[in-house]
Design an enzyme around this catalytic site. Structure first.
Site, mmCIF file in Angstrom:
data_model
loop_
_atom_site.group_PDB
_atom_site.id
_atom_site.type_symbol
_atom_site.label_atom_id
_atom_site.label_comp_id
_atom_site.label_asym_id
_atom_site.label_seq_id
_atom_site.Cartn_x
_atom_site.Cartn_y
_atom_site.Cartn_z
ATOM 1 N N SER A 20 -1.964 -2.394 -2.606
ATOM 2 C CA SER A 20 -2.033 -3.164 -3.854
ATOM 3 C C SER A 20 -3.362 -2.923 -4.573
ATOM 4 C CB SER A 20 -1.836 -4.653 -3.564
ATOM 5 O OG SER A 20 -2.729 -5.089 -2.575
ATOM 6 N N LYS A 60 -4.111 -10.616 9.008
ATOM 7 C CA LYS A 60 -3.671 -9.917 7.788
ATOM 8 C C LYS A 60 -4.888 -9.541 6.947
ATOM 9 C CE LYS A 60 -0.247 -10.027 4.088
ATOM 10 N NZ LYS A 60 -1.031 -9.266 3.157
ATOM 11 N N ASN A 112 -7.166 -1.739 2.097
ATOM 12 C CA ASN A 112 -7.145 -1.844 0.631
ATOM 13 C C ASN A 112 -8.333 -1.186 -0.083
ATOM 14 O OD1 ASN A 112 -4.938 -3.322 1.496
ATOM 15 N ND2 ASN A 112 -5.084 -4.823 -0.128
ATOM 16 N N ASN A 147 2.879 4.260 1.442
ATOM 17 C CA ASN A 147 2.663 3.267 0.365
ATOM 18 C C ASN A 147 1.303 3.409 -0.290
ATOM 19 O OD1 ASN A 147 4.961 2.331 1.545
ATOM 20 N ND2 ASN A 147 4.309 0.198 1.669
HETATM 21 O O1 KPL Z 1 -0.623 -5.797 2.076
HETATM 22 C C1 KPL Z 1 -0.853 -4.633 1.759
HETATM 23 C C2 KPL Z 1 -1.379 -4.395 0.394
HETATM 24 O O2 KPL Z 1 -1.222 -3.307 -0.124
HETATM 25 O O3 KPL Z 1 -1.974 -5.338 -0.169
HETATM 26 C C3 KPL Z 1 -0.700 -3.532 2.768
HETATM 27 C C4 KPL Z 1 -0.290 -4.111 4.100
HETATM 28 C C5 KPL Z 1 -1.997 -2.812 2.907
HETATM 29 C C6 KPL Z 1 0.406 -2.587 2.433
HETATM 30 O O4 KPL Z 1 0.097 -1.681 1.435
#
Ligand code: KPL
Length: 296
Positions: free
Chosen positions: A248, A178, A186, A245
């Protein structure tokens, strides 16, 4: 089961709300979200629809529960540990970004600490309203890896509330995988100001891919079997699945907030035995931005 969710941001509120369908949940968060939950209950919309009435408080001291889920930003872990050390908990489950959160929690807390990842998509729409933007999964287990009877019990309780759950014996590898995904997506999306999908194309892809490759190498240097192919495969898969998306970190930069760069790319640099130039560069750039905003 009595469950405290420490960190009622978007993910914490969503998971807390889902768990409240079956358990006695207390959300620890900030106003105006907390006051609104006390007044209206918590509404979950989107991929899952529910209305629940968990307890909500801004004061996380002196709480007692069978389980506490820690969902605060990684830079708030030390303060969370200090606050939680005033309470009593049967188990602690970290569902946070980056490397080192479990160790940090275990330093201050007597309760056993479990590691976890959560891939549910969540967005706080307004106080007391959270949207589920994607049904994911909570994976949890011992932070050292191997069988854990406690993880099995906690997994059963989480799954019992209808949350997709898996108990894993390879959490160290999962946390590093992860981390590799986050190290690629990010900072690149944050610095470029793009949605996740933009990194699948040149010139961003080689940068993100190299950050993930370096992360896999550092994981192996630290005794975790994560191949570069697996890390890059996960990076490509997660990026495609979350192409629309905003990561974050991109959200944090967009809102002028501190980022989790230390726990993600910073952890890669910190644990590296050899040079990790791509991660070091990304850390330098994001920290320069944070410094310029007086966020450190
Ligand atoms: O975990 C994420 C984050 O934005 O911190 C991901 C997997 C990149 C999804 O946006």
């Amino acid at each position: 089961m009595r469950i405290v969710v420490f960190g009622a941001g978007s993910l914490g509120s969503l998971l807390g709300g889902l768990l409240a369908r079956e358990h006695r949940v207390t959300l620890v968060g900030r106003d105006p979200h907390v006051s609104a939950i006390r007044e209206n209950g918590l509404r979950i919309s989107g991929a899952i629809e529910a209305r629940v009435s968990p307890n909500a408080t801004t004061d996380g001291t002196d709480l007692a529960a069978d389980l506490v889920l820690v969902t605060v930003k990684s830079y708030d872990t030390a303060e969370a540990a200090r606050t939680l050390s005033t309470g009593e908990f049967g188990a602690v489950l970290s569902l946070q970004n980056g490397i080192g959160n479990e160790e940090r929690l275990a330093r201050d807390l007597d309760s056993p600490v479990l590691a976890g990842t959560a891939s549910y998509g969540a967005a706080l729409e307004k106080p007391s309203e959270v949207a589920c933007t994607g049904v994911g999964r909570v994976v949890l287990g011992s932070p050292e890896g191997g069988e854990s009877a406690l993880a099995a019990r906690v997994g059963e309780a989480v799954a019992g509330a209808g949350v997709e759950t898996a108990v894993a014996r390879d959490m160290p590898r999962r946390l590093w995988e992860k981390c590799a995904v986050n190290a690629g997506i990010n900072p690149v999306t944050a610095l470029a100001g793009t949605e996740n999908g933009a990194i699948l194309a040149e010139p961003a892809w080689p940068i993100a891919r190299e950050a993930a490759r370096e992360t896999a190498r550092v994981a192996r240097e630290n005794g975790v079997a994560l191949s570069e192919e697996t890390a890059v495969g996960a990076l490509r898969r997660v990026t495609s699945a979350t192409r629309e998306n905003t990561s974050s970190m991109a959200q944090d930069l967009g809102k002028g907030r501190r980022t989790e760069i230390d726990a993600i790319n910073g952890a890669v640099v910190e644990h590296a035995r050899r040079e990790v130039p791509t991660n070091a560069l990304l850390v330098g750039l994001v920290k320069t931005w944070e410094n310029s905003r007086g966020l450190r």
